[in-house]
Motif scaffolding. Structure first.
Motif, mmCIF file in Angstrom:
data_model
loop_
_atom_site.group_PDB
_atom_site.id
_atom_site.type_symbol
_atom_site.label_atom_id
_atom_site.label_comp_id
_atom_site.label_asym_id
_atom_site.label_seq_id
_atom_site.Cartn_x
_atom_site.Cartn_y
_atom_site.Cartn_z
ATOM 1 N N LEU A 223 34.775 48.682 47.245
ATOM 2 C CA LEU A 223 35.993 47.884 47.092
ATOM 3 C C LEU A 223 37.169 48.525 47.818
ATOM 4 O O LEU A 223 37.934 47.850 48.513
ATOM 5 N N GLU A 224 37.330 49.826 47.663
ATOM 6 C CA GLU A 224 38.463 50.500 48.303
ATOM 7 C C GLU A 224 38.382 50.364 49.825
ATOM 8 O O GLU A 224 39.387 50.101 50.498
ATOM 9 N N THR A 263 35.829 48.964 35.771
ATOM 10 C CA THR A 263 35.558 47.875 36.713
ATOM 11 C C THR A 263 35.874 46.537 36.069
ATOM 12 O O THR A 263 35.545 46.316 34.896
ATOM 13 N N ALA A 272 37.721 44.449 41.052
ATOM 14 C CA ALA A 272 38.614 45.613 41.059
ATOM 15 C C ALA A 272 37.932 46.761 40.336
ATOM 16 O O ALA A 272 37.124 46.539 39.425
ATOM 17 N N LEU A 288 42.767 53.058 42.833
ATOM 18 C CA LEU A 288 42.402 51.669 42.544
ATOM 19 C C LEU A 288 41.868 51.021 43.808
ATOM 20 O O LEU A 288 42.433 51.201 44.891
ATOM 21 N N ILE A 290 40.421 47.103 45.223
ATOM 22 C CA ILE A 290 40.280 45.690 44.864
ATOM 23 C C ILE A 290 39.594 44.931 45.993
ATOM 24 O O ILE A 290 39.593 45.356 47.157
ATOM 25 N N ASP A 291 39.006 43.808 45.626
ATOM 26 C CA ASP A 291 38.463 42.873 46.599
ATOM 27 C C ASP A 291 39.576 41.886 46.935
ATOM 28 O O ASP A 291 39.943 41.038 46.110
ATOM 29 N N GLU A 292 40.132 42.007 48.130
ATOM 30 C CA GLU A 292 41.311 41.213 48.479
ATOM 31 C C GLU A 292 41.006 39.735 48.675
ATOM 32 O O GLU A 292 41.929 38.929 48.800
ATOM 33 N N PRO A 299 43.862 40.865 40.955
ATOM 34 C CA PRO A 299 42.808 41.666 40.314
ATOM 35 C C PRO A 299 43.246 43.077 39.934
ATOM 36 O O PRO A 299 42.833 43.595 38.889
ATOM 37 N N GLY A 300 44.102 43.706 40.768
ATOM 38 C CA GLY A 300 44.553 45.048 40.423
ATOM 39 C C GLY A 300 45.418 45.067 39.175
ATOM 40 O O GLY A 300 45.289 45.953 38.323
ATOM 41 N N LEU A 303 43.141 44.393 36.088
ATOM 42 C CA LEU A 303 42.427 45.588 35.658
ATOM 43 C C LEU A 303 43.372 46.569 34.968
ATOM 44 O O LEU A 303 43.020 47.170 33.947
ATOM 45 N N THR A 304 44.604 46.707 35.491
ATOM 46 C CA THR A 304 45.551 47.640 34.893
ATOM 47 C C THR A 304 45.964 47.205 33.498
ATOM 48 O O THR A 304 46.187 48.041 32.607
#
Length: 381
Positions: A223-224, A263, A272, A288, A290-292, A299-300, A303-304
């Motif tokens: 993902l990153e 995840t 993410a 972190l 994410i899949d953009e 998504p970020g 997840l947060t």
């Protein structure tokens, strides 16, 4: 104290890789202030292969107060030439990939530990220590200030900023409502429902068992590398040494309960993922990914929010350090507490004019670097 742990000469600094791991672990368990990035499993992995961060030395302080020598202070260090490309008689805290270099100090012997670290740095020829990205208001800095005061000198801050942190003792939902507001939370819930409708049920997973972390880490690395970090060439997976470090560190830390990989999935698709370190009563939000392709669902942030609830529900965690840059647009509105961080110059002799000269040289360098970054930002914008 083992032969491998002790420098061959009184004034020589031992290489970090030579320090026995068990005394280091014992010190980490007794530390006056948490720093997940100076846990031995993490820093030894960084030191072994992370690009530009290998082959550090170490300042160490030992005590015989209990009848048996035990480690009471530890600070990985490099030269000023390596840190700044400046020929100064200074030792600088080694960056452990995370943005925190608070030294490990024994909570019962913190002042003795500071004295020992300073004395060893002085014997090695240094006129000052620089702690980069140091926690300015924590117990470790208080111990340093007290020792400096008794020696007739004081620390000088080269630069400082405040970054986001989480008070994990609070109710998560109350904290989130107070931070980003009910209207924004409602919009995020709407995005989450749309994500679930289009791709499947949204689930937040925590990998903390040795058998689960390897697979979760590979998801994170993928993902990153798929996002803007991959485009800039700064994703961990894009450098063989960085990839080797994080794979080694994550596996070693999870065996000691000091690492989690979280995840967020929509159906079977990870959207993410993040790496979290744990030390004593504090968590550290390392990175972190994410899949953009799912950017419109935030998504970020999603997840947060789940991570915030996860940490607030954990009675062993009191706070979490975002380890993010100051004013970070994603984390700052969510985690509303602030942690003071800075680069600190510690003189090793009282009334030493060299310390003032070193301070001036480093401040001038900082001003030049700030100006260069400003120009780069204008060019990019």
């Amino acid at each position: 104290m083992t032969a491998a742990s002790r420098p061959s000469r009184p004034h020589a600094l031992a290489p970090l890789a030579a320090i026995a791991i068990e005394p280091w672990r014992a010190l980490a368990d007794r530390a006056i202030e948490p720093n997940g990035y100076y846990l031995p499993e993490w820093e030894l992995a960084v030191n072994a292969s992370a690009a530009g961060r290998t082959d550090a030395a170490v300042l160490q302080a030992w005590s015989d107060s209990a009848g048996t020598p035990h480690l009471i202070g530890l600070l990985p260090a490099i030269s000023a030439w390596r840190a700044y490309r400046m020929p100064l008689p200074v030792l600088v805290s080694a960056h452990p990939y995370g943005t925190l270099t608070t030294p490990l100090l024994d909570r019962d012997l913190a002042h003795d530990a500071v004295r020992g670290l300073m004395d060893q740095a002085r014997l090695a020829g240094a006129r000052a220590l620089v702690l980069r990205d140091m926690s300015l208001d924590g117990l470790a800095m208080r111990a340093i200030d007290a020792v400096l005061a008794e020696r007739g000198t004081a620390a000088r801050v080269l630069q400082s900023h405040a970054r986001a942190s989480l008070d994990a003792t609070r109710d998560a939902d109350e904290l989130l409502r107070g931070g980003i507001g009910a209207k924004k939370l409602k919009e995020l819930r709407r995005q989450r429902h749309r994500l679930a409708e289009q791709y499947g049920a949204v689930a937040f997973d925590v990998a903390r068992a040795p058998g689960d972390v390897g697979a979760a880490l590979e998801v994170f690395l993928t993902l990153e590398a798929s996002g803007w970090k991959g485009q800039r060439g700064t994703a961990l997976a894009q450098d063989a040494g960085d990839a080797a470090f994080i794979r080694r560190a994550a596996v070693a830390l999870v065996e000691r309960g000091a690492c989690e990989i979280v995840t967020l999935r929509a159906g079977t698709t990870p959207v993410a993922a993040a790496i979290l370190l744990r030390h004593l009563d504090r968590a550290f939000y390392f990175k972190l990914g994410i899949d953009e392709r799912f950017a419109k669902f935030s998504p970020g942030v999603q997840l947060t929010l789940d991570l915030t609830r996860h940490l607030c529900a954990d009675p062993t965690i009191v706070s979490a350090d975002s380890t993010a840059t100051a004013g970070h647009p994603m984390i700052d509105p969510i985690w509303r507490e602030r942690l003071a961080i800075g680069d600190v110059l510690i003189p090793l002799r009282s009334d030493d004019p060299m310390a003032g000269m070193i301070f001036t040289a480093l401040k001038l360098r900082q001003s030049a670097m700030d100006g260069l970054r400003s120009v780069v930002r204008k060019i990019r914008s």
